[in-house]
Scaffold this motif. Structure first.
Motif, PDB file in Angstrom:
ATOM      1  N   THR A  18       0.818  -1.214   0.000  1.00 37.20           N
ATOM      2  CA  THR A  18       0.000   0.000   0.000  1.00 37.20           C
ATOM      3  C   THR A  18       0.850   1.263   0.000  1.00 37.20           C
ATOM      4  N   ALA A  19       1.905   1.281   0.803  1.00 37.78           N
ATOM      5  CA  ALA A  19       2.758   2.471   0.862  1.00 37.78           C
ATOM      6  C   ALA A  19       3.375   2.766  -0.499  1.00 37.78           C
ATOM      7  N   PHE A  20       3.815   1.732  -1.194  1.00 40.83           N
ATOM      8  CA  PHE A  20       4.402   1.923  -2.522  1.00 40.83           C
ATOM      9  C   PHE A  20       3.360   2.471  -3.494  1.00 40.83           C
ATOM     10  N   TYR A  21       2.144   1.923  -3.447  1.00 40.57           N
ATOM     11  CA  TYR A  21       1.103   2.392  -4.355  1.00 40.57           C
ATOM     12  C   TYR A  21       0.735   3.849  -4.083  1.00 40.57           C
ATOM     13  N   VAL A  22       0.682   4.225  -2.818  1.00 41.55           N
ATOM     14  CA  VAL A  22       0.336   5.610  -2.466  1.00 41.55           C
ATOM     15  C   VAL A  22       1.428   6.570  -2.926  1.00 41.55           C
ATOM     16  N   VAL A  23       2.681   6.251  -2.609  1.00 47.43           N
ATOM     17  CA  VAL A  23       3.787   7.140  -2.976  1.00 47.43           C
ATOM     18  C   VAL A  23       3.984   7.144  -4.491  1.00 47.43           C
ATOM     19  N   GLY A  24       3.876   5.984  -5.112  1.00 46.97           N
ATOM     20  CA  GLY A  24       3.991   5.920  -6.570  1.00 46.97           C
ATOM     21  C   GLY A  24       2.885   6.699  -7.254  1.00 46.97           C
ATOM     22  N   VAL A  63      12.693   9.499  -4.157  1.00 45.07           N
ATOM     23  CA  VAL A  63      13.357   8.764  -3.075  1.00 45.07           C
ATOM     24  C   VAL A  63      12.333   8.012  -2.228  1.00 45.07           C
ATOM     25  N   ALA A  64      11.196   8.646  -1.956  1.00 44.10           N
ATOM     26  CA  ALA A  64      10.151   7.980  -1.168  1.00 44.10           C
ATOM     27  C   ALA A  64       9.595   6.770  -1.915  1.00 44.10           C
ATOM     28  N   ALA A  65       9.414   6.886  -3.228  1.00 51.28           N
ATOM     29  CA  ALA A  65       8.913   5.748  -4.014  1.00 51.28           C
ATOM     30  C   ALA A  65       9.922   4.618  -4.034  1.00 51.28           C
ATOM     31  N   MET A  66      11.199   4.945  -4.171  1.00 49.60           N
ATOM     32  CA  MET A  66      12.236   3.905  -4.159  1.00 49.60           C
ATOM     33  C   MET A  66      12.310   3.237  -2.791  1.00 49.60           C
ATOM     34  N   ALA A  67      12.236   4.019  -1.739  1.00 44.46           N
ATOM     35  CA  ALA A  67      12.290   3.451  -0.385  1.00 44.46           C
ATOM     36  C   ALA A  67      11.079   2.552  -0.136  1.00 44.46           C
ATOM     37  N   ALA A  68       9.907   3.002  -0.565  1.00 47.25           N
ATOM     38  CA  ALA A  68       8.709   2.184  -0.381  1.00 47.25           C
ATOM     39  C   ALA A  68       8.800   0.897  -1.187  1.00 47.25           C
ATOM     40  N   ALA A  69       9.386   0.967  -2.387  1.00 50.44           N
ATOM     41  CA  ALA A  69       9.551  -0.235  -3.203  1.00 50.44           C
ATOM     42  C   ALA A  69      10.475  -1.228  -2.520  1.00 50.44           C
ATOM     43  N   VAL A  70      11.567  -0.736  -1.973  1.00 49.42           N
ATOM     44  CA  VAL A  70      12.524  -1.617  -1.297  1.00 49.42           C
ATOM     45  C   VAL A  70      11.905  -2.203  -0.034  1.00 49.42           C
ATOM     46  N   LEU A  71      11.224  -1.393   0.737  1.00 45.83           N
ATOM     47  CA  LEU A  71      10.660  -1.850   2.008  1.00 45.83           C
ATOM     48  C   LEU A  71       9.499  -2.824   1.830  1.00 45.83           C
TER      49      LEU A  71
END
Length: 73
Positions: A18-24, A63-71
């Motif tokens: 969910t975090a990745f989808y929101v930030v993306g 950076v937030a999208a990359m971090a969310a993708a990694v996490l």
């Protein structure tokens, strides 16, 4: 039976994306907004300070999208 339970437990342990989808989605929306503004106003953002602000917001979202993708992977 035990194997099926282990597979189910492994599937439940996967982190939510969910975090990745929101930030993306926020990054995609930002890109669309900048594109629309740029089409209407060729001199956007108009000043060096404005350009730095746009680049800073863009960098934070990337950076937030990359971090969310990694996490969430």
């Amino acid at each position: 039976m035990v194997h099926a339970l282990l597979v189910l437990a492994a599937e439940e342990a996967e982190p939510s994306k969910t975090a990745f989808y929101v930030v993306g989605g926020a990054l995609a929306a930002w890109a669309v907004v900048l594109g629309l503004i740029g089409l209407r106003s060729p001199d956007f953002p108009g000043s060096e300070r404005g350009a730095r602000g746009v680049m800073a917001i863009s960098a934070v979202l990337v950076v937030a999208a990359m971090a969310a993708a990694v996490l969430t992977s």
